[in-house]
Design a protein around this motif. Structure first.
Motif, PDB file in Angstrom:
ATOM      1  N   TYR A 195       0.655  -1.148  -0.084  1.00 11.37           N
ATOM      2  CA  TYR A 195      -0.059   0.043  -0.059  1.00 11.37           C
ATOM      3  C   TYR A 195       0.875   1.223  -0.055  1.00 11.37           C
ATOM      4  N   LYS A 196       0.753   2.108  -1.038  1.00 10.17           N
ATOM      5  CA  LYS A 196       1.442   3.223  -1.108  1.00 10.17           C
ATOM      6  C   LYS A 196       0.872   4.410  -0.497  1.00 10.17           C
ATOM      7  N   LEU A 197       1.575   5.532   0.176  1.00  6.96           N
ATOM      8  CA  LEU A 197       1.191   6.822   0.787  1.00  6.96           C
ATOM      9  C   LEU A 197       0.355   7.304  -0.210  1.00  6.96           C
ATOM     10  N   ASP A 198       0.332   7.460  -1.605  1.00  5.09           N
ATOM     11  CA  ASP A 198      -0.451   8.197  -2.388  1.00  5.09           C
ATOM     12  C   ASP A 198      -1.949   7.532  -2.714  1.00  5.09           C
ATOM     13  N   MET A 199      -2.070   6.668  -2.106  1.00  7.88           N
ATOM     14  CA  MET A 199      -3.531   5.938  -2.151  1.00  7.88           C
ATOM     15  C   MET A 199      -4.285   6.338  -0.987  1.00  7.88           C
ATOM     16  N   LEU A 200      -3.942   6.995  -0.071  1.00  9.55           N
ATOM     17  CA  LEU A 200      -4.702   7.444   1.200  1.00  9.55           C
ATOM     18  C   LEU A 200      -5.598   8.646   0.876  1.00  9.55           C
ATOM     19  N   LEU A 201      -6.595   8.969   1.605  1.00 12.26           N
ATOM     20  CA  LEU A 201      -7.660   9.975   0.987  1.00 12.26           C
ATOM     21  C   LEU A 201      -7.708  10.927   2.365  1.00 12.26           C
ATOM     22  N   PRO A 202      -8.350  12.061   2.101  1.00 14.25           N
ATOM     23  CA  PRO A 202      -8.765  12.716   1.065  1.00 14.25           C
ATOM     24  C   PRO A 202      -7.832  13.222   0.005  1.00 14.25           C
ATOM     25  N   ARG A 203      -6.541  13.127   0.585  1.00 19.33           N
ATOM     26  CA  ARG A 203      -5.272  13.708  -0.354  1.00 19.33           C
ATOM     27  C   ARG A 203      -4.246  12.529   0.077  1.00 19.33           C
ATOM     28  N   ASP A 204      -3.389  12.729  -0.962  1.00 14.82           N
ATOM     29  CA  ASP A 204      -2.181  11.646  -0.878  1.00 14.82           C
ATOM     30  C   ASP A 204      -1.330  11.859   0.672  1.00 14.82           C
ATOM     31  N   GLY A 205      -0.881  10.835   1.145  1.00 20.07           N
ATOM     32  CA  GLY A 205      -0.237  10.796   2.350  1.00 20.07           C
ATOM     33  C   GLY A 205       0.773  12.035   2.424  1.00 20.07           C
ATOM     34  N   TYR A 206       1.555  12.213   1.373  1.00 16.67           N
ATOM     35  CA  TYR A 206       2.824  13.333   1.349  1.00 16.67           C
ATOM     36  C   TYR A 206       2.015  14.705   1.655  1.00 16.67           C
ATOM     37  N   SER A 207       0.998  14.939   1.121  1.00 17.96           N
ATOM     38  CA  SER A 207       0.329  16.310   1.197  1.00 17.96           C
ATOM     39  C   SER A 207      -0.481  16.262   2.524  1.00 17.96           C
ATOM     40  N   LEU A 208      -0.749  15.167   3.135  1.00 16.05           N
ATOM     41  CA  LEU A 208      -1.452  15.083   4.465  1.00 16.05           C
ATOM     42  C   LEU A 208      -0.556  15.513   5.279  1.00 16.05           C
ATOM     43  N   PHE A 209       0.659  14.778   5.428  1.00 22.38           N
ATOM     44  CA  PHE A 209       1.889  14.832   6.177  1.00 22.38           C
ATOM     45  C   PHE A 209       2.505  16.064   6.292  1.00 22.38           C
ATOM     46  N   GLN A 210       2.680  16.784   5.053  1.00 15.98           N
ATOM     47  CA  GLN A 210       3.118  18.122   5.181  1.00 15.98           C
ATOM     48  C   GLN A 210       2.171  19.238   5.796  1.00 15.98           C
ATOM     49  N   THR A 211       0.785  18.954   5.413  1.00 18.91           N
ATOM     50  CA  THR A 211      -0.031  19.842   6.421  1.00 18.91           C
ATOM     51  C   THR A 211      -0.060  19.697   7.886  1.00 18.91           C
ATOM     52  N   ALA A 212       0.116  18.538   8.178  1.00 16.22           N
ATOM     53  CA  ALA A 212       0.388  18.141   9.329  1.00 16.22           C
ATOM     54  C   ALA A 212       1.478  18.615  10.199  1.00 16.22           C
ATOM     55  N   LEU A 213       2.745  18.841   9.463  1.00  9.20           N
ATOM     56  CA  LEU A 213       3.810  19.417   9.949  1.00  9.20           C
ATOM     57  C   LEU A 213       3.818  20.970  10.288  1.00  9.20           C
ATOM     58  N   SER A 214       3.023  21.262   9.505  1.00  6.86           N
ATOM     59  CA  SER A 214       2.784  22.754   9.644  1.00  6.86           C
ATOM     60  C   SER A 214       2.175  22.991  10.800  1.00  6.86           C
ATOM     61  N   ILE A 215       1.624  22.099  11.636  1.00  2.00           N
ATOM     62  CA  ILE A 215       1.091  22.450  12.946  1.00  2.00           C
ATOM     63  C   ILE A 215       2.022  21.785  14.019  1.00  2.00           C
ATOM     64  N   THR A 216       2.553  20.625  13.853  1.00  4.35           N
ATOM     65  CA  THR A 216       3.423  20.162  14.848  1.00  4.35           C
ATOM     66  C   THR A 216       4.400  18.877  14.174  1.00  4.35           C
TER      67      THR A 216
END
Ligand code: MGP
Ligand code: SAH
Length: 221
Positions: free
Chosen positions: A148-169
């Motif tokens: 299973y690859k990170l880009d299969m996650l929803l609602p956005r690929d895992g990389y975008s999700l992670f970057q968004t999360a990193l902007s918080i903590t």
């Protein structure tokens, strides 16, 4: 009358092919299932089993936690028991209603701030010590792929999700499929600036692997 209604629900869940596989595990999902827990179809196949949610929450004891994809509340309820505060976000108003009901069953509803909304849009306004991400994996067919690859996650690929999360903590916990590509997780940690520490936990119930939890945190003391 109540007993009759309950046995009708049991009959329906026990025979619905989309739900019965999870309904059999209902007490692993919520030990207080019989005390008024309510679910919808996505809730049945997505909720984090209680034993796993307790372990994940223990790692966040005393912290301000944001449960960014709260679903019917499997994780939110356990965070509420041990964390200093919990924000529970879900885009689906029905999930928030179910999570509120389920949190009441566990007597922790007044310890949770429930928010109906899109995590990606809310992110710039969020502040917390730890972010918990248990996003949709694309339904129960997630396990059909070998890796299973990170880009299969929803609602956005895992990389975008992670970057968004990193902007918080940098303290980010991801609840992921058991067949996740672990090399991609290592890469996420190493390529962050500064690099993050990564701890992988295999989550089993009754000796059977259910999922993987990835704990990312800052090396900076
Ligand atoms: P599963 O493999 O679909 O269920 O999901 P089952 O029947 O318990 O597994 P089996 O291998 O024993 O047959 C295992 C666990 O993963 C579920 O209990 C959920 O906690 C979690 N999970 C599954 N899905 C499809 C999702 C999802 O889309 N999102 C999230 N956050 N968790 C999920
Ligand atoms: N950990 C939860 C299960 C989460 S399932 C539990 O233990 O109960 C994933 C959830 O993400 C679903 O309820 C879905 O409605 C929600 N979701 C999907 N897209 C979202 C978004 N953009 N923002 C917030 N929640 C979202």
């Amino acid at each position: 009358m109540k007993k009759e209604a309950e046995s009708l629900i049991e009959k329906e869940h026990g025979t619905n092919p989309k739900i019965s596989r999870y309904w059999i595990q209902r007490y692993d999902l919520f030990s207080k299932y019989d005390q008024g827990i309510e679910m919808d179809e996505e809730g049945w196949y997505s909720v984090t089993p209680e034993e796993i949610a307790i372990k994940q929450a223990e790692r966040c004891r005393g912290k301000v936690v944001i449960d960014c994809f709260s679903g019917v509340g499997g994780n939110t309820i356990q965070f509420a028991k041990v964390c200093s505060s919990v924000i529970a976000i879900d885009i689906d108003p029905m999930k928030i209603a179910l999570a509120m009901n389920n949190a009441k069953v566990y007597g922790v509803a007044n310890r949770i701030d429930f928010v109906t909304g899109d995590f990606m849009q809310l992110a710039p306004s969020l502040k917390g010590d730890v972010l918990f991400l248990s996003p949709p994996w694309g339904g129960p067919t997630y396990s059909k792929v070998e890796s299973y690859k990170l880009d299969m996650l929803l609602p956005r690929d895992g990389y975008s999700l992670f970057q968004t999360a990193l902007s918080i903590t940098p303290n980010i916990i991801m609840f992921l499929p058991k067949n996740i590509d672990l090399a991609q997780l290592e890469e996420l940690a190493c390529l962050s600036s500064p690099p993050l520490t990564l701890e992988i936990e295999e989550n089993s119930i009754g000796g059977e692997i259910k999922a993987i939890t990835a704990y990312f945190s800052s090396n900076v003391v």
